[in-house]
Scaffold this motif. Sequence first.
Motif, PDB file in Angstrom:
ATOM      1  N   ASP A  92       0.835  -1.219   0.000  1.00  0.00           N
ATOM      2  CA  ASP A  92       0.000   0.000   0.000  1.00  0.00           C
ATOM      3  C   ASP A  92       0.857   1.252   0.000  1.00  0.00           C
ATOM      4  OD1 ASP A  92      -2.232  -1.525  -0.043  1.00  0.00           O
ATOM      5  OD2 ASP A  92      -2.693  -1.372   2.108  1.00  0.00           O
ATOM      6  N   LYS A  93       2.049   1.159   0.636  1.00  0.00           N
ATOM      7  CA  LYS A  93       2.894   2.357   0.762  1.00  0.00           C
ATOM      8  C   LYS A  93       3.754   2.614  -0.481  1.00  0.00           C
ATOM      9  CE  LYS A  93       3.174   2.922   5.683  1.00  0.00           C
ATOM     10  NZ  LYS A  93       3.945   3.340   6.806  1.00  0.00           N
ATOM     11  N   LEU A  94       3.885   1.600  -1.368  1.00  0.00           N
ATOM     12  CA  LEU A  94       4.726   1.789  -2.561  1.00  0.00           C
ATOM     13  C   LEU A  94       4.143   2.876  -3.459  1.00  0.00           C
ATOM     14  CD1 LEU A  94       5.671  -1.839  -3.729  1.00  0.00           C
ATOM     15  CD2 LEU A  94       7.208  -0.123  -2.804  1.00  0.00           C
ATOM     16  N   GLU A  95       5.031   3.683  -4.066  1.00  0.00           N
ATOM     17  CA  GLU A  95       4.530   4.764  -4.935  1.00  0.00           C
ATOM     18  C   GLU A  95       4.147   4.229  -6.320  1.00  0.00           C
ATOM     19  OE1 GLU A  95       8.556   5.880  -4.541  1.00  0.00           O
ATOM     20  OE2 GLU A  95       7.765   4.997  -2.686  1.00  0.00           O
ATOM     21  N   PHE A  96       4.445   2.987  -6.602  1.00  0.00           N
ATOM     22  CA  PHE A  96       4.134   2.434  -7.928  1.00  0.00           C
ATOM     23  C   PHE A  96       3.402   1.097  -7.761  1.00  0.00           C
ATOM     24  CE2 PHE A  96       8.397   1.326  -6.532  1.00  0.00           C
ATOM     25  CZ  PHE A  96       8.375  -0.056  -6.583  1.00  0.00           C
ATOM     26  N   GLU A  97       2.790   0.665  -8.854  1.00  0.00           N
ATOM     27  CA  GLU A  97       2.092  -0.617  -8.791  1.00  0.00           C
ATOM     28  C   GLU A  97       2.975  -1.690  -9.426  1.00  0.00           C
ATOM     29  OE1 GLU A  97      -1.962  -2.790 -10.134  1.00  0.00           O
ATOM     30  OE2 GLU A  97      -1.910  -0.622 -10.451  1.00  0.00           O
ATOM     31  N   LEU A  98       2.906  -2.898  -8.881  1.00  0.00           N
ATOM     32  CA  LEU A  98       3.712  -3.984  -9.464  1.00  0.00           C
ATOM     33  C   LEU A  98       3.212  -4.318 -10.866  1.00  0.00           C
ATOM     34  CD1 LEU A  98       4.161  -6.587  -6.572  1.00  0.00           C
ATOM     35  CD2 LEU A  98       5.568  -4.605  -7.089  1.00  0.00           C
ATOM     36  N   THR A  99       4.135  -4.734 -11.744  1.00  0.00           N
ATOM     37  CA  THR A  99       3.736  -5.184 -13.084  1.00  0.00           C
ATOM     38  C   THR A  99       3.144  -6.589 -12.953  1.00  0.00           C
ATOM     39  OG1 THR A  99       5.895  -6.204 -13.472  1.00  0.00           O
ATOM     40  CG2 THR A  99       5.649  -3.926 -14.163  1.00  0.00           C
ATOM     41  N   GLU A 100       2.471  -7.032 -14.006  1.00  0.00           N
ATOM     42  CA  GLU A 100       1.878  -8.384 -13.992  1.00  0.00           C
ATOM     43  C   GLU A 100       2.971  -9.437 -13.800  1.00  0.00           C
ATOM     44  OE1 GLU A 100      -1.341  -9.189 -13.744  1.00  0.00           O
ATOM     45  OE2 GLU A 100      -1.551  -6.999 -13.627  1.00  0.00           O
ATOM     46  N   ALA A 101       4.115  -9.206 -14.452  1.00  0.00           N
ATOM     47  CA  ALA A 101       5.235 -10.168 -14.349  1.00  0.00           C
ATOM     48  C   ALA A 101       5.724 -10.252 -12.903  1.00  0.00           C
ATOM     49  CB  ALA A 101       6.368  -9.754 -15.279  1.00  0.00           C
ATOM     50  N   GLN A 102       5.825  -9.104 -12.237  1.00  0.00           N
ATOM     51  CA  GLN A 102       6.267  -9.102 -10.828  1.00  0.00           C
ATOM     52  C   GLN A 102       5.261  -9.857  -9.959  1.00  0.00           C
ATOM     53  OE1 GLN A 102       6.766  -4.780 -10.630  1.00  0.00           O
ATOM     54  NE2 GLN A 102       8.799  -5.091  -9.781  1.00  0.00           N
ATOM     55  N   LYS A 103       3.959  -9.608 -10.197  1.00  0.00           N
ATOM     56  CA  LYS A 103       2.921 -10.272  -9.380  1.00  0.00           C
ATOM     57  C   LYS A 103       3.014 -11.792  -9.531  1.00  0.00           C
ATOM     58  CE  LYS A 103      -0.393  -6.450  -9.611  1.00  0.00           C
ATOM     59  NZ  LYS A 103      -1.536  -5.931 -10.359  1.00  0.00           N
ATOM     60  N   LYS A 104       3.240 -12.227 -10.773  1.00  0.00           N
ATOM     61  CA  LYS A 104       3.333 -13.669 -11.046  1.00  0.00           C
ATOM     62  C   LYS A 104       4.521 -14.281 -10.279  1.00  0.00           C
ATOM     63  CE  LYS A 104       4.599 -16.371 -15.071  1.00  0.00           C
ATOM     64  NZ  LYS A 104       6.007 -16.057 -15.021  1.00  0.00           N
ATOM     65  N   VAL A 105       5.657 -13.591 -10.322  1.00  0.00           N
ATOM     66  CA  VAL A 105       6.873 -14.084  -9.672  1.00  0.00           C
ATOM     67  C   VAL A 105       6.719 -14.068  -8.150  1.00  0.00           C
ATOM     68  CG1 VAL A 105       9.299 -13.519  -9.287  1.00  0.00           C
ATOM     69  CG2 VAL A 105       8.392 -13.509 -11.599  1.00  0.00           C
ATOM     70  N   VAL A 106       6.078 -13.017  -7.615  1.00  0.00           N
ATOM     71  CA  VAL A 106       5.823 -12.932  -6.166  1.00  0.00           C
ATOM     72  C   VAL A 106       5.040 -14.161  -5.720  1.00  0.00           C
ATOM     73  CG1 VAL A 106       4.430 -11.713  -4.433  1.00  0.00           C
ATOM     74  CG2 VAL A 106       5.982 -10.427  -5.904  1.00  0.00           C
ATOM     75  N   GLN A 107       4.046 -14.548  -6.515  1.00  0.00           N
ATOM     76  CA  GLN A 107       3.214 -15.710  -6.169  1.00  0.00           C
ATOM     77  C   GLN A 107       4.033 -17.002  -6.176  1.00  0.00           C
ATOM     78  OE1 GLN A 107      -0.013 -15.305  -5.058  1.00  0.00           O
ATOM     79  NE2 GLN A 107       0.248 -17.461  -4.486  1.00  0.00           N
ATOM     80  N   GLU A 108       4.919 -17.143  -7.179  1.00  0.00           N
ATOM     81  CA  GLU A 108       5.758 -18.352  -7.280  1.00  0.00           C
ATOM     82  C   GLU A 108       6.647 -18.483  -6.037  1.00  0.00           C
ATOM     83  OE1 GLU A 108       6.158 -18.506 -12.188  1.00  0.00           O
ATOM     84  OE2 GLU A 108       7.773 -17.627 -10.998  1.00  0.00           O
ATOM     85  N   ILE A 109       7.243 -17.354  -5.621  1.00  0.00           N
ATOM     86  CA  ILE A 109       8.148 -17.381  -4.465  1.00  0.00           C
ATOM     87  C   ILE A 109       7.358 -17.653  -3.179  1.00  0.00           C
ATOM     88  CG2 ILE A 109       9.743 -15.986  -3.071  1.00  0.00           C
ATOM     89  CD1 ILE A 109      10.499 -14.548  -5.729  1.00  0.00           C
ATOM     90  N   LYS A 110       6.192 -17.020  -3.086  1.00  0.00           N
ATOM     91  CA  LYS A 110       5.314 -17.195  -1.918  1.00  0.00           C
ATOM     92  C   LYS A 110       4.996 -18.684  -1.724  1.00  0.00           C
ATOM     93  CE  LYS A 110       1.149 -14.719  -0.515  1.00  0.00           C
ATOM     94  NZ  LYS A 110       0.121 -13.857  -1.113  1.00  0.00           N
ATOM     95  N   ASN A 111       4.620 -19.346  -2.833  1.00  0.00           N
ATOM     96  CA  ASN A 111       4.292 -20.776  -2.763  1.00  0.00           C
ATOM     97  C   ASN A 111       5.499 -21.601  -2.334  1.00  0.00           C
ATOM     98  OD1 ASN A 111       1.823 -20.014  -3.701  1.00  0.00           O
ATOM     99  ND2 ASN A 111       2.161 -20.708  -5.813  1.00  0.00           N
ATOM    100  N   ASP A 112       6.688 -21.257  -2.859  1.00  0.00           N
ATOM    101  CA  ASP A 112       7.915 -21.984  -2.510  1.00  0.00           C
ATOM    102  C   ASP A 112       8.222 -21.892  -1.023  1.00  0.00           C
ATOM    103  OD1 ASP A 112       8.356 -22.753  -5.049  1.00  0.00           O
ATOM    104  OD2 ASP A 112      10.190 -21.607  -5.385  1.00  0.00           O
TER     105      ASP A 112
END
Length: 667
Positions: A237-257
């Motif tokens: 919420d505090k970030l001044e920018f929004e994550l790209t779709e590619a970043q969101k996908k990678v965040v999910q992969e790492i989260k699952n790992d």
Amino acid sequence: MGLEDVFSLVMHLPIRYIDETIVTPIRDIQMGVLSQIEAEVVRAEIVYKPKKMLIVQVKDASSSLQLRFLHFYPSQMKMFEAGSRIRVLGEARHNLFAFEMIHPQCKPIKEGDVLPEALTPIYSLVAGVGQKTVKDAIHKLFIHFDLKNYLKDSFLPTIYEKLRLPNLYESLKSIHHPKDFKEVTSHETFTSKAYQRIIFDEFLAQQLSLRSNYLIRRALSAMPLKAKNKLTTIFMDKLEFELTEAQKKVVQEIKNDLEKNYPMQRLLQGDVGSGKTVVATIAALQVIENGSQVAFMAPTEILAEQHYRKLTGWLNPLNIKVAWLTGSQSKKDREISLNMTESGEANIVVGTHALFQEHVIFNKLGLSIIDEQHRFGVEQRLALRKKGQLDKAIEPHQLMMSATPIPRTLSMSYFADLDVSIIDELPKGREAIVTKLFSEDRRNEILKRVHEVCHQGAQVYWVCPLIEESEALQLQTAEETYLNMQCHFKDLKVGLVHGRMKSSEKQKVMSDFVKGNIQLLVATTVIEVGVDVPNATLMVIENAERMGLSQLHQLRGRVGRGSLKSTCILLFQKKLSELARQRLKVIFENTDGFIIAQEDLNIRGPGEFLGIRQSGAPMLRIANLNRDFKLLEEAKTIADQLLEDYPEASHLHLKRWLNHANERVKV
């Protein structure tokens, strides 16, 4: 020669072949072409002028020829008695007085001696080992040793039949003793079925090795770190920018790992400026919420320091403590950081390879993040993984990041034991960087351009040439450039940064540049990785022809960090080698790191691209990633299945092909 068992000897393959199956009359010999004759010795004599040498006159029914030897033994004279018959192999040429061969191969022949039926292989040698020794040893293997049984396939023939590949024995027999030149031609281009079989086996061994390590890792235990999403949500919420779709996908992969009970080992690839640090920070928050610590390692102090400042800015408001460890700290600061790390007060510890020295003790290490992972040797990565485990059975998770994109062929071949995530889009609002090539004689135009850019309120990097031979020379060049720029641009604030400066000095210059107090920054390649100044819109790289593609791409990525249009000027010397010309063409035409990496791989080959000497990946002796990509894909497709269905056969195959290479792949 490193040939210490039957397999390494039979795998010592010919580098070329010569034809001793036919005899050419002396009259029909062509200049400069390797030819074989049968002749009678007319006479042999040792002459002493202009220097000592042996001259032998020979003749056949068609003509005569002179043989000249500059090095010879008295025992050779026996072969050249008048009337003896000899077989001679060499290249003929005319000198002022005679038609001759210099240092040809000669052997005596008797009545009834027949010509060989197959072409003669020629092997690479080392001093003290002759062609005959190697040939005889390999010939004995095929004649006196049960090679057919020794080389029998580990796997069922069906695997090879599907690819229409012969068995290993037949393949090696064909390569050592080809029947004709048609067979030789396909061997020399590695397209023969015999070579394809060996290449496939080599790729298969590499894949089995990496995939078995992947499975071994899955059998290890790690702390499952469930996503609680409290801190993560506040952070996002505090970030001044929004994550790209590619970043969101990678965040999910790492989260699952991280939620798994075996250690994550993921390689996060993303082009320069694609936002890998944010993704790594989100992963770190998931670990911290579970009461574990994070180690964040970078290859240089400048980069480690930048990560430290960025993470502190992001995470201090969330009440998360970031500690900083580096070799150049004062003793007092170091003690404080070490105590915070050991007590667990520090949630994240950022540093260079100082992080894995013995006296650094983590309270509970849950994740190690390694930036620019290819810069660290295998042992260094392993040392960090073994850090701070109170319970030796529990391994920390590991996230490796690389801004040097790894071409698909390489990641399939050398990173098959890792899970790979790719951020393949840049943040919104980024303008593509324009690349321009200028030769040295247009320097004044560039200086004018620098002046304009600075007066429009933007900032400029001027990167000094890379001088491999001497760090002192490189320093001198940087300092001279800095003084010249100060004289030339009296109305601009000019700064200097290089690798030899004290950490505090570097930090001061960089922070002045970030704040805009410095308009033109003269730098060595220390700024290659990670330095982030959105207001810098022009970069000039001197002697760009001296630098490698990935380095040029990394440097260029220091501009274009904001929404302003940015330019990178590559300044080159007039006399360019073919290789430098190729490199500059690639960087000029492409901005996509993955395309540049693929071209770099084509130009340099995988060994240099990866720095394999230190990456510990199993070496390929014959297989070539670009040429044999289809066979690599085949090997990759079946490796997991073979490990599952035929574990013993897989082990035998590995043992045969990777005898010693396998130990250090485990990292």
